[in-house]
Design a protein around this motif. Structure first.
Motif, PDB file in Angstrom:
ATOM      1  N   ALA A 368       0.861  -1.190   0.000  1.00 20.43           N
ATOM      2  CA  ALA A 368       0.000   0.000   0.000  1.00 20.43           C
ATOM      3  C   ALA A 368       0.892   1.233   0.000  1.00 20.43           C
ATOM      4  O   ALA A 368       1.603   1.495   0.972  1.00 20.43           O
ATOM      5  N   ASP A 397      -0.701  -3.275  -4.190  1.00 18.24           N
ATOM      6  CA  ASP A 397      -2.131  -3.592  -4.259  1.00 18.24           C
ATOM      7  C   ASP A 397      -3.015  -2.353  -4.164  1.00 18.24           C
ATOM      8  O   ASP A 397      -4.115  -2.331  -4.712  1.00 18.24           O
ATOM      9  N   MET A 398      -2.543  -1.347  -3.444  1.00 14.17           N
ATOM     10  CA  MET A 398      -3.351  -0.146  -3.216  1.00 14.17           C
ATOM     11  C   MET A 398      -2.465   1.081  -3.248  1.00 14.17           C
ATOM     12  O   MET A 398      -1.290   1.013  -2.887  1.00 14.17           O
ATOM     13  N   VAL A 400      -2.686   5.302  -2.152  1.00 11.95           N
ATOM     14  CA  VAL A 400      -3.418   6.391  -1.501  1.00 11.95           C
ATOM     15  C   VAL A 400      -2.943   7.715  -2.087  1.00 11.95           C
ATOM     16  O   VAL A 400      -1.742   8.011  -2.056  1.00 11.95           O
ATOM     17  N   LEU A 429      -6.040  -2.971  -8.896  1.00 10.31           N
ATOM     18  CA  LEU A 429      -5.397  -2.142  -7.884  1.00 10.31           C
ATOM     19  C   LEU A 429      -6.427  -1.191  -7.290  1.00 10.31           C
ATOM     20  O   LEU A 429      -7.276  -0.644  -8.006  1.00 10.31           O
ATOM     21  N   GLY A 430      -6.334  -0.989  -5.984  1.00  7.34           N
ATOM     22  CA  GLY A 430      -7.272  -0.122  -5.308  1.00  7.34           C
ATOM     23  C   GLY A 430      -6.768   1.303  -5.207  1.00  7.34           C
ATOM     24  O   GLY A 430      -5.602   1.524  -4.870  1.00  7.34           O
ATOM     25  N   LEU A 431      -7.609   2.276  -5.527  1.00  6.70           N
ATOM     26  CA  LEU A 431      -7.290   3.689  -5.355  1.00  6.70           C
ATOM     27  C   LEU A 431      -8.045   4.191  -4.135  1.00  6.70           C
ATOM     28  O   LEU A 431      -9.249   3.973  -3.999  1.00  6.70           O
ATOM     29  N   VAL A 432      -7.320   4.849  -3.234  1.00  6.60           N
ATOM     30  CA  VAL A 432      -7.892   5.401  -2.013  1.00  6.60           C
ATOM     31  C   VAL A 432      -7.535   6.885  -1.967  1.00  6.60           C
ATOM     32  O   VAL A 432      -6.404   7.264  -2.300  1.00  6.60           O
ATOM     33  N   VAL A 451     -14.696   5.558  -5.331  1.00 13.21           N
ATOM     34  CA  VAL A 451     -13.472   5.083  -4.674  1.00 13.21           C
ATOM     35  C   VAL A 451     -13.561   5.415  -3.189  1.00 13.21           C
ATOM     36  O   VAL A 451     -14.199   6.399  -2.803  1.00 13.21           O
ATOM     37  N   TYR A 463      -7.717   2.027   6.736  1.00  6.85           N
ATOM     38  CA  TYR A 463      -8.473   1.246   5.753  1.00  6.85           C
ATOM     39  C   TYR A 463      -7.550   0.296   4.994  1.00  6.85           C
ATOM     40  O   TYR A 463      -7.870  -0.893   4.809  1.00  6.85           O
ATOM     41  N   CYS A 464      -6.391   0.815   4.542  1.00  3.70           N
ATOM     42  CA  CYS A 464      -5.453  -0.016   3.791  1.00  3.70           C
ATOM     43  C   CYS A 464      -4.916  -1.154   4.646  1.00  3.70           C
ATOM     44  O   CYS A 464      -4.771  -2.294   4.170  1.00  3.70           O
ATOM     45  N   GLN A 467      -7.485  -3.853   4.845  1.00  7.06           N
ATOM     46  CA  GLN A 467      -7.578  -4.602   3.589  1.00  7.06           C
ATOM     47  C   GLN A 467      -6.422  -5.576   3.434  1.00  7.06           C
ATOM     48  O   GLN A 467      -6.607  -6.725   3.009  1.00  7.06           O
TER      49      GLN A 467
END
Length: 627
Positions: A368, A397-398, A400, A429-432, A451, A463-464, A467
């Motif tokens: 992250a 994976d993520m 921020v 991939l997660g965008l935060v 998002v 949060y990350c 996850q």
């Protein structure tokens, strides 16, 4: 954070040779490929034929290169196809003459006024013979004559070396084109001798003519020109080599003359529609410069009636419009919008986790990444963010995006973020976002891309962490329910002893927002969280509240009051429904009287657990201070 929107409904951006882990291209590359395909359909114009050696060029050649002020190049199409630089050489020779002779001496020989004429007109001042500017042929011949020989280097060798320093590689001359120009360039011969008659050129014009034709015959490609333009955009310093090729005063003058005179009798329309200092050449090249941000180069041989590339003009207009590169919109100096990059282990949330969860984060926290952004997100700033998102490591994976220090977000930046969010989603991939004002969050939602968004970085990191723990930990790492006997505080005891301690506890239930403990309350026992989440906070000097930690099943609180005059130092609230078991102060007193051995073992266990948490807090504080 303000959103600087534009009425244009433009496409999105692109970038060709971006090293990265994604099978799909970045938004900027995608954009360039899209407009390249569209503008390639333009079939107007014809290649320049007055120089025989240039007459047989392929009219379908078409390349676009966009170089940022820090040297990152996006390219699409025939960007490595070489062609002669022709009149694009003029601003660079003019800059060298300014550096050699100084502003006053050059101004005495060549003016800085737009001529309103085509490139080969005889625009000389009545009486003095002074050319109107250095971008028309008469002024360019004058500028060439003003370049000095120096240190054993001839005038032309210094010109060629300067071009090479701008491009970042050694350039060469096409002897075939040079001989063709020398043989067919009668008007330039005449101009040179006319300038000599006015003493604008002060020596034999023949060597000047040869050097001028040689400089026009230097071979470049679109990538070279983009880097030359980016060097001008970067105040005369080549962004890749770091060489200061031209001083800032000369750069200012060169760009000023390019803005008003670089496109000859089309200069007014160009400045209005494109809004960047520019120069075209009959070889099919076009460059445009946005100081502090980007250099653009286009190669396409078919020319319009002004001697400029048809596709070069169309491409420049399109990119300026879509990317908001007109100097009125993008007047502020561009710089990377990324202030800092780190993974979440460098700034943990501070939530108390189980030992297993801490180990998961230690092993996988690098997955992250946090990008702290700042300033105004115009094209240059947004580009640096998109580039970073397009080149994330394979094991991320993520990501921020921390927008707390961003002032303004342009429409082009919002479009780029939307396409980046789609690109990340396609690659799982997660965008935060850390977006207190919601500018980017709301825009993404309006574009159909929801998002996770949080008002603070701490909440986003929390949060990350959750996850990552869920993805890489076992089912026991994030239990929904944990009885006190299984908690880190009591699992050090003999199971039978742990059960005896749990049997002494009271069960309590709280609803979301209920206050469990307040600052200043006397010691009320040791609280074990069985299910749900607890948030702790303390008052700030300005009266607001500072969130400290979030606690989950298996965690304890309340025992720290024993070391602070038996008073609570934080406010503890339920974050959602919570079930607790409490070893009250009275129960602890009874345990000391009835089972002193177990009381001692309990105190040891609580002390070890407290020490572990204090050590973790100090380590996290040190990481934050370093950051």
């Amino acid at each position: 954070m303000r959103s600087s929107s534009s009425p244009t409904a433009a496409s999105a951006p692109s970038s060709p040779h971006i090293p990265g882990s994604y099978p799909s291209s970045s938004p900027i590359e995608s954009y360039l490929r899209r407009i390249h395909a569209e503008i390639a359909e333009l079939k107007d114009g014809k290649p320049y034929s007055s120089i025989p050696a240039m007459a047989n060029v392929d009219p379908n050649n078409f390349g676009i290169a966009l170089a940022t002020a820090d040297g990152y190049v996006y390219e699409v199409g025939d960007t490595r196809e070489e062609f002669s630089i022709q009149s694009i050489s003029k601003p660079f020779t003019y800059g060298l003459a300014l550096a050699d002779r100084g502003m006053e001496a050059v101004d005495a020989k060549v003016d800085v006024e737009p001529s309103g004429d085509s490139f080969n007109e005889i625009s000389l001042a009545e009486g003095t013979g002074r050319p109107a500017n250095a971008m028309i042929n008469a002024g360019a011949l004058t500028a060439t004559s003003l370049v000095r020989s120096s240190g054993g280097s001839t005038r032309f060798k210094r010109i060629l070396n300067t071009y090479s320093a701008f491009a970042g590689r050694q350039l060469s001359v096409s002897e075939r084109i040079y001989r063709s120009e020398l043989k067919s360039g009668h008007r330039n011969h005449a101009l040179a001798y006319l300038l000599r008659s006015f003493d604008i050129i002060e020596s034999d014009p023949a060597p000047v003519i040869k050097d001028y034709f040689r400089q026009c015959s230097v071979m470049v490609n679109a990538l070279d020109l983009a880097m030359m333009a980016a060097t001008l955009a970067n105040s005369g310093r080549n962004p890749l080599s770091g060489d200061q090729v031209l001083d800032i005063e000369s750069v200012e003058r060169v760009l000023s003359v390019m803005a008003t005179c670089g496109m000859y009798d089309d200069a007014g329309a160009w400045l209005s529609s494109v809004g960047m200092p520019a120069k075209s050449g009959v070889g099919g090249g076009t460059i445009a410069v946005l100081p502090g941000q980007v250099g653009l180069a286009v190669y396409s041989p078919p020319l319009d009636e002004h001697g400029s590339s048809v596709r070069g003009v169309a491409t420049s207009q399109r990119i300026s419009h879509d990317m908001q590169l007109h100097f009125v919109r993008a007047a502020r100096t561009g710089r990377s919008a990324i202030r800092n990059v780190y993974d979440i282990t460098a700034a943990p949330s501070g939530i108390r986790r189980t030992d297993e969860a801490v180990e998961v984060l230690r092993s996988h926290g690098h997955r992250a990444q946090v990008l702290e952004l700042n300033g105004d997100l115009l094209f240059a700033g947004a580009e640096s963010v998109v580039r970073a998102l397009s080149t994330l490591d394979d094991d991320v994976d993520m990501v921020v995006l921390d927008l707390r220090s961003v002032d303004e977000v342009s429409e082009v930046a919002l479009r780029l973020f939307a396409e980046s969010a789609e690109m990340l989603a396609m690659n799982r991939l997660g965008l935060v976002l850390v977006d207190g004002e919601g500018t980017v969050t709301n825009d993404l939602a309006a574009r159909g891309r929801e998002v996770p968004s949080f008002p603070t970085r701490n909440a986003a990191v929390e949060y990350c962490e959750t996850q990552l723990i869920a993805s890489y930990g076992s089912e026991l790492v994030l239990p929904d329910v944990m009885e006190p006997v299984e908690s880190p505080a009591l699992n050090q005891l003999d199971p039978e002893d742990a059960q005896k301690v749990q049997d002494l506890m009271e069960e309590r239930v709280y609803d979301d927002g209920d206050v469990v403990r307040r600052v200043g309350q006397r010691f009320g026992g040791v609280f074990f969280i069985v299910s749900g989440m607890i948030a702790t906070s303390m008052p700030a000097p300005d009266g607001s509240r500072i969130k400290l930690t979030t606690l989950g099943p298996g965690m304890t609180f309340g025992e720290m009051a024993l070391g602070t005059d038996k008073r609570q130092e934080t406010t503890v609230k339920a974050s959602g429904p919570v079930r607790l078991k409490v070893l009250t102060a009275d129960a602890m007193d009874s345990l000391e009287e009835e089972n002193p051995r177990l009381a001692v073992e309990l105190w040891k266990a609580l002390t070890r657990d407290a020490y572990t948490r204090v050590e973790q807090y100090l380590r996290e504080s040190a990481l934050r201070a370093r950051d």
